[in-house]
Design a protein around this motif. Structure first.
Motif, mmCIF file in Angstrom:
data_model
loop_
_atom_site.group_PDB
_atom_site.id
_atom_site.type_symbol
_atom_site.label_atom_id
_atom_site.label_comp_id
_atom_site.label_asym_id
_atom_site.label_seq_id
_atom_site.Cartn_x
_atom_site.Cartn_y
_atom_site.Cartn_z
ATOM 1 N N LEU A 64 -22.264 -62.915 -2.832
ATOM 2 C CA LEU A 64 -21.207 -63.666 -2.297
ATOM 3 C C LEU A 64 -19.677 -63.502 -2.877
ATOM 4 N N ASP A 65 -19.384 -62.841 -3.936
ATOM 5 C CA ASP A 65 -18.006 -62.499 -4.301
ATOM 6 C C ASP A 65 -17.530 -61.572 -3.539
ATOM 7 N N ASP A 66 -18.309 -60.874 -2.868
ATOM 8 C CA ASP A 66 -17.655 -59.828 -1.790
ATOM 9 C C ASP A 66 -17.059 -60.344 -0.419
ATOM 10 N N ILE A 67 -15.797 -60.352 -0.690
ATOM 11 C CA ILE A 67 -15.021 -61.146 0.461
ATOM 12 C C ILE A 67 -15.064 -60.512 1.936
ATOM 13 N N PRO A 68 -15.757 -60.883 2.784
ATOM 14 C CA PRO A 68 -15.756 -60.326 4.163
ATOM 15 C C PRO A 68 -15.016 -60.734 4.957
ATOM 16 N N GLY A 69 -13.731 -61.210 4.469
ATOM 17 C CA GLY A 69 -12.790 -61.860 5.637
ATOM 18 C C GLY A 69 -12.289 -60.684 6.274
ATOM 19 N N LYS A 70 -11.393 -61.267 7.331
ATOM 20 C CA LYS A 70 -10.726 -59.966 8.117
ATOM 21 C C LYS A 70 -9.258 -60.386 7.898
ATOM 22 N N VAL A 71 -8.641 -59.386 8.047
ATOM 23 C CA VAL A 71 -7.112 -59.490 8.191
ATOM 24 C C VAL A 71 -6.890 -59.531 9.632
ATOM 25 N N ILE A 72 -5.663 -60.353 10.041
ATOM 26 C CA ILE A 72 -5.173 -60.150 11.283
ATOM 27 C C ILE A 72 -5.091 -58.959 11.851
ATOM 28 N N ALA B 98 -21.677 -46.140 3.991
ATOM 29 C CA ALA B 98 -22.959 -46.684 3.945
ATOM 30 C C ALA B 98 -23.145 -47.968 2.930
ATOM 31 N N SER B 99 -22.454 -47.846 1.832
ATOM 32 C CA SER B 99 -22.545 -48.825 1.054
ATOM 33 C C SER B 99 -21.686 -50.033 1.389
ATOM 34 N N THR B 100 -20.802 -49.814 2.224
ATOM 35 C CA THR B 100 -19.963 -50.882 2.626
ATOM 36 C C THR B 100 -20.779 -51.817 3.755
ATOM 37 N N ALA B 101 -21.651 -51.192 4.470
ATOM 38 C CA ALA B 101 -22.569 -51.784 5.408
ATOM 39 C C ALA B 101 -23.607 -52.447 4.820
ATOM 40 N N ILE B 102 -24.165 -51.567 3.608
ATOM 41 C CA ILE B 102 -25.237 -52.576 2.964
ATOM 42 C C ILE B 102 -24.810 -53.710 2.258
#
Lengths: 387, 177
Positions: A64-72, B98-102
């Protein structure tokens, strides 16, 4: 647990097992569990399973610590769409694009009260290439009856490679508290020639002007900008004559979103986020959250790192009530989060300015680097730490 | 360094991480954290700083959530839709890595698994991950110390089993193609 319970060979329940593994049992209790587990195959297996669950939980949660957010994104229309979608709740915000202010400028009265003059290049008036577009603008103080209402601060922002210096005349200016509703005038003179010159010179500048309360601070203008001031004044005085004044009723702490280089507020005013030398604003938004007004600005540093500056100011009770009445809410727009960064990499520093605004600066830098950055923000006049 | 600065240095990162994990929204987490430290300023002294900070943060989230629950629901729904679509686009775009996708996929699964827990279980587990001891967790969640172990064991089991179940479902889908 009583002594006789510990010595009785009874299987360990799951809660106790986890408490033991978490180190939450007393030495005595732990000893009892340990000796039982050593002797009991079933509990030994249960302990192994518990260890596995604890480790797996930690692993899963760290994802959960990986922030998947998107920059504008650079594409305006995509941004507008996402912002518009996020704002689908009934909101009195007019469509972003329709609320462009066409560079009116302050009347003489403004200068009589020490108005702040900011150069603005109005995209509507001046044809610009997408490369060198320099969105800028700050609403300027105006007079509302007896009360002088000044807008939030904002110097110009240049997009693209050129970090253009907005021209600012450092003057004292009272700042409107969020609760003051009054007439705000967008006094946005357009002086494309000065900006073009600045663009050409590729002059970096950090200008940040702010006045707080009745005890207005003097504003600091870095020396790099002063040379532009003269030429800008000349240009602006020409355009001054041709532009009029537009007055609008301002709401307490209107919301805004940063779109493609220009900050459009929901009440129609175009403002620019703060700038610093060596940093470029890539996104910014303001909104009301509970009883506070929050403004968040994301900078891209020359080094490539992205940092976020969050300001939080408590709204007066009246303003907060107004916001609640209009069903304003916090727009937690994930598009503005730092993308692809683990929380481990991000550090933060926090400070409070004399007027009670709290600031947090966060980014993938060391605390020392953040402190240095904070120093530059403060030096540009943007925010002063508490003494 | 003032006291609040020290407090901030010591606890800000862990508070933000806890809130981000709990809320799934980094911006909201940052705001709550910031507000929590602002409130800490008003305290003369804090006996158990960590427990206090997390308790206040939890209360802020609860109050915030109450006030804007309905509205946020719409926003969250929209945002999640955008994110899941966007993530797919991103994943497709970054498919070289691939690691990003995973990682993105794991994050999504983790998010779903965590959201599948009962709120108190989730909070207890996240607090434990931040190193709070049983006493602090009990104080923050208004639980008896004796029930913390049971709460955590239940939360961990459900989290892991839920996650693994989703992984199996994913694998099944892929196999059935």
């Amino acid at each position: 647990m009583a002594d006789d319970e510990i010595t009785t060979p009874r299987h360990i329940d799951e809660g106790t097992m986890h408490a033991w593994l978490d180190g939450a049992l007393s030495a005595e209790e732990a000893g009892g569990v340990e000796s039982h587990v050593a002797d009991c195959a079933a509990c030994s297996a249960a302990a192994a399973e518990a260890r596995g669950l604890i480790a797996a939980s930690t692993r899963i949660l760290s994802a959960l610590d990986d922030i998947p957010g998107k920059v504008i994104p650079a594409n305006d229309s995509a941004v507008v769409a996402s912002v518009g979608a996020a704002r689908s709740i009934p909101h009195r915000a007019p469509s972003m694009r329709s609320m462009r202010i066409y560079a009116p400028i302050a009347a003489v009265a403004l200068f009589a009260v020490g108005a702040l003059l900011v150069l603005r290049r109005n995209p509507a008036l001046v044809p610009v290439s997408s490369q060198s577009r320099a969105p800028v603008a700050a609403p300027v103080a105006t007079q509302t009856g007896d009360k002088v209402v000044a807008p939030e601060n904002k110097p110009a922002v240049a997009r693209g490679a050129a970090k253009v210096a907005p021209t600012v005349r450092p003057e004292r200016m009272p700042r409107a508290a969020a609760s003051e509703t009054g007439t705000r005038v967008a006094a946005i003179p357009s002086a494309p020639s000065a900006l073009d010159a600045a663009n050409a010179n590729n002059a970096p500048a950090a200008v940040r002007v702010e006045a707080t309360g009745s005890a207005a601070k003097s504003m600091t203008v870095p020396s790099t900008v002063t040379s532009l001031a003269a030429s800008a004044d000349a240009a602006s005085s020409r355009s001054r004559e041709s532009l009029g004044v537009t007055a609008r009723v301002a709401d307490a702490a209107p919301e805004s979103a940063f779109i493609g280089g220009e900050l459009r507020r929901t009440d129609g005013f175009t403002i620019s986020p703060p700038t610093m030398t060596g940093a470029r604003v890539i996104a910014s938004n303001e909104f009301n959250s509970g009883g506070s007004h929050v403004r968040r600005t994301i900078f891209k540093l020359d080094s490539g790192a992205t940092v976020t500056l969050t300001e939080r100011r408590t709204l007066t009770a009246r303003a907060a009530a107004d916001a609640a009445a209009r069903a304003e809410t916090a727009v937690h727009m994930t598009p503005l989060t730092l993308r692809g960064l683990s929380l481990q990499d991000v550090q933060s520093v926090m400070w409070i300015s004399p007027d009670g605004t709290s600031f947090t600066l966060a980014g993938p830098l060391t605390v020392t680097e953040l402190e240095a950055l904070k120093g530059r923000i403060v030096a540009s006049g943007y925010a002063t730490p508490r003494p | 360094m003032t006291d609040v600065e020290r407090l901030f240095r010591d606890y800000h990162a862990t508070l933000v991480r806890y809130l981000t994990r709990r809320l799934g929204d980094r911006d909201w987490a940052e705001e709550v954290a910031q507000e929590t430290f602002v409130r800490a300023l008003r305290q003369n002294a804090l006996t158990n700083e960590r427990a206090w900070l997390f308790t206040v943060a939890n209360n802020l989230v609860r109050d915030d959530a109450r006030r804007a629950a309905r509205q946020r629901q719409q926003l969250v729904l929209l945002r999640d839709e955008q994110i899941s679509e966007a993530e797919c686009d991103d994943v497709a775009a970054d498919s070289d890595d691939a690691s990003t996708a995973i990682r993105a996929h794991e994050t999504m699964l983790a998010r779903k698994a965590v959201d599948g827990l009962a709120e108190r279980d989730r909070m207890a587990l996240l607090l434990r991950e931040e190193g709070l001891n049983y006493g602090e967790i009990a104080a923050a969640l208004d639980l008896s110390v004796g029930s913390v172990g049971t709460t955590l064991s239940r939360a961990r089991r459900r989290l892991v089993e839920g996650y693994e179940q989703m992984q199996r479902a994913d694998a099944g889908r892929q196999n059935n193609g």
